[in-house]
Design a protein around this motif. Sequence first.
Motif, PDB file in Angstrom:
ATOM      1  N   ASN A  31       0.827  -1.217   0.000  1.00  0.00           N
ATOM      2  CA  ASN A  31       0.000   0.000   0.000  1.00  0.00           C
ATOM      3  C   ASN A  31       0.860   1.266   0.000  1.00  0.00           C
ATOM      4  O   ASN A  31       0.553   2.227  -0.693  1.00  0.00           O
ATOM      5  CB  ASN A  31      -0.926   0.004   1.215  1.00  0.00           C
ATOM      6  CG  ASN A  31      -2.205  -0.756   0.955  1.00  0.00           C
ATOM      7  OD1 ASN A  31      -2.491  -1.109  -0.188  1.00  0.00           O
ATOM      8  ND2 ASN A  31      -2.969  -1.026   1.994  1.00  0.00           N
ATOM      9  N   ILE A  34       2.183   1.835  -3.399  1.00  0.00           N
ATOM     10  CA  ILE A  34       1.168   2.427  -4.293  1.00  0.00           C
ATOM     11  C   ILE A  34       1.142   3.942  -4.113  1.00  0.00           C
ATOM     12  O   ILE A  34       1.096   4.719  -5.064  1.00  0.00           O
ATOM     13  CB  ILE A  34      -0.227   1.815  -4.014  1.00  0.00           C
ATOM     14  CG1 ILE A  34      -0.276   0.365  -4.500  1.00  0.00           C
ATOM     15  CG2 ILE A  34      -1.351   2.638  -4.668  1.00  0.00           C
ATOM     16  CD1 ILE A  34      -1.529  -0.388  -4.081  1.00  0.00           C
ATOM     17  N   LYS A  39       0.205   5.950  -7.590  1.00  0.00           N
ATOM     18  CA  LYS A  39      -0.847   5.150  -8.223  1.00  0.00           C
ATOM     19  C   LYS A  39      -2.141   5.163  -7.410  1.00  0.00           C
ATOM     20  O   LYS A  39      -3.147   4.627  -7.855  1.00  0.00           O
ATOM     21  CB  LYS A  39      -0.365   3.708  -8.386  1.00  0.00           C
ATOM     22  CG  LYS A  39       0.648   3.541  -9.509  1.00  0.00           C
ATOM     23  CD  LYS A  39       1.119   2.110  -9.596  1.00  0.00           C
ATOM     24  CE  LYS A  39       2.206   1.997 -10.661  1.00  0.00           C
ATOM     25  NZ  LYS A  39       3.008   0.789 -10.483  1.00  0.00           N
ATOM     26  N   ALA A  40      -2.080   5.775  -6.212  1.00  0.00           N
ATOM     27  CA  ALA A  40      -3.272   5.781  -5.348  1.00  0.00           C
ATOM     28  C   ALA A  40      -4.355   6.689  -5.922  1.00  0.00           C
ATOM     29  O   ALA A  40      -4.059   7.701  -6.565  1.00  0.00           O
ATOM     30  CB  ALA A  40      -2.873   6.246  -3.956  1.00  0.00           C
ATOM     31  N   ARG A  41      -5.610   6.270  -5.755  1.00  0.00           N
ATOM     32  CA  ARG A  41      -6.738   7.105  -6.198  1.00  0.00           C
ATOM     33  C   ARG A  41      -7.150   8.088  -5.107  1.00  0.00           C
ATOM     34  O   ARG A  41      -7.668   9.151  -5.402  1.00  0.00           O
ATOM     35  CB  ARG A  41      -7.943   6.206  -6.517  1.00  0.00           C
ATOM     36  CG  ARG A  41      -7.740   5.278  -7.685  1.00  0.00           C
ATOM     37  CD  ARG A  41      -8.490   5.775  -8.913  1.00  0.00           C
ATOM     38  NE  ARG A  41      -8.169   4.947 -10.060  1.00  0.00           N
ATOM     39  CZ  ARG A  41      -8.895   3.911 -10.440  1.00  0.00           C
ATOM     40  NH1 ARG A  41      -9.978   3.586  -9.783  1.00  0.00           N
ATOM     41  NH2 ARG A  41      -8.542   3.203 -11.486  1.00  0.00           N
ATOM     42  N   ALA A  42      -6.986   7.653  -3.837  1.00  0.00           N
ATOM     43  CA  ALA A  42      -7.411   8.500  -2.719  1.00  0.00           C
ATOM     44  C   ALA A  42      -6.586   8.135  -1.494  1.00  0.00           C
ATOM     45  O   ALA A  42      -5.984   7.063  -1.429  1.00  0.00           O
ATOM     46  CB  ALA A  42      -8.892   8.291  -2.428  1.00  0.00           C
ATOM     47  N   ILE A  43      -6.572   9.067  -0.536  1.00  0.00           N
ATOM     48  CA  ILE A  43      -5.829   8.806   0.703  1.00  0.00           C
ATOM     49  C   ILE A  43      -6.737   9.133   1.892  1.00  0.00           C
ATOM     50  O   ILE A  43      -7.422  10.165   1.886  1.00  0.00           O
ATOM     51  CB  ILE A  43      -4.498   9.608   0.749  1.00  0.00           C
ATOM     52  CG1 ILE A  43      -3.713   9.281   2.014  1.00  0.00           C
ATOM     53  CG2 ILE A  43      -4.695  11.095   0.583  1.00  0.00           C
ATOM     54  CD1 ILE A  43      -2.263   9.742   1.979  1.00  0.00           C
ATOM     55  N   THR A  47      -4.633   7.705   7.301  1.00  0.00           N
ATOM     56  CA  THR A  47      -3.322   7.390   6.714  1.00  0.00           C
ATOM     57  C   THR A  47      -2.436   8.632   6.710  1.00  0.00           C
ATOM     58  O   THR A  47      -1.260   8.582   7.083  1.00  0.00           O
ATOM     59  CB  THR A  47      -3.506   6.895   5.263  1.00  0.00           C
ATOM     60  OG1 THR A  47      -4.433   5.823   5.269  1.00  0.00           O
ATOM     61  CG2 THR A  47      -2.199   6.428   4.659  1.00  0.00           C
TER      62      THR A  47
END
Lengths: 75, 218
Positions: A31, A34, A39-43, A47
């Motif tokens: 994770n 990513i 490459k993450a779409r959202a956080i 986190t």
Amino acid sequence: MAITVHLDRLLAERGLTLTELADRVGMTLANLSILKTNKARAIRFSTLTALCRELDCQPGDLLGYVPESHEVAEH
Amino acid sequence: MTRGKWGGAAASSRRGRLAPLLLARVLNVVWFGLATVCGVGLVIMAVLLAVSARPHVSLDLPVFFVLEPGAYHLESHDPGIGSAVITHAAGRAAFTIPAGFGWVALAVVAVLVVFVLFVLHQLRRLSATVAAGRPFTPDNAVRVRLIGIAVIVGEAGRAVLEWTISLWLRGHFAAAGINLDTVFAPRVEVLLIGVVIMLLAEILRLGTRLQEDHDLTI
């Protein structure tokens, strides 16, 4: 990718590895990877909170905004 | 306490996957069994056709008839009810044809077998991902769409096949008072099922995107 994550820079400045950070914030290496590779779409706020706590930084230090046109020009 | 809660959730999830797991196993057995039986059967039929010295082969086909009004009727025992006129009938026609046509029939059967195995294979792969707890994949959306298309194409193909057989039979057989029904009639309800399956495929595709969003939310 309009939002970029400056995890590389922060890790280098603090002399930490991705694995060590993953252990500290209780995330999987996959994770975190990513997130590092944008490459993450959202956080999640949780986190973000954990990362800011462990890296001793503000969300603004971790995240940046690159306009799409600049990104295309850079590529 | 937390560990117990998650442990319970995992056990519940495993229980929930028992039925898909069982279905996946059953579909595997059915697919391999059917593929073996049909494959061996087709080879045996081909060999028999090739080596047989008989000039004719037997066919037994489902047929539909249109009966001339008044030609056939059912008498009622009840004086209050009139006789019933039979207008349509379904049955089977058994006859022999030149051996050369046997290859055509075998080719049609082979196509049907491949078609059924293809649909079952898609279902098999689909149920395997459901059993693994990850049904929202782009491949599954494609699989469900293919099943929907297969249902529609299969029904249209069945109707074309029946229509072709009826036309062929009408050209070769005749009987007083009975005409072979040669109407091209795909079943609307089956076509609708195909459309519904394709709609579900689209929902699954959207679900896949949601799953992707969920997976990439860190």
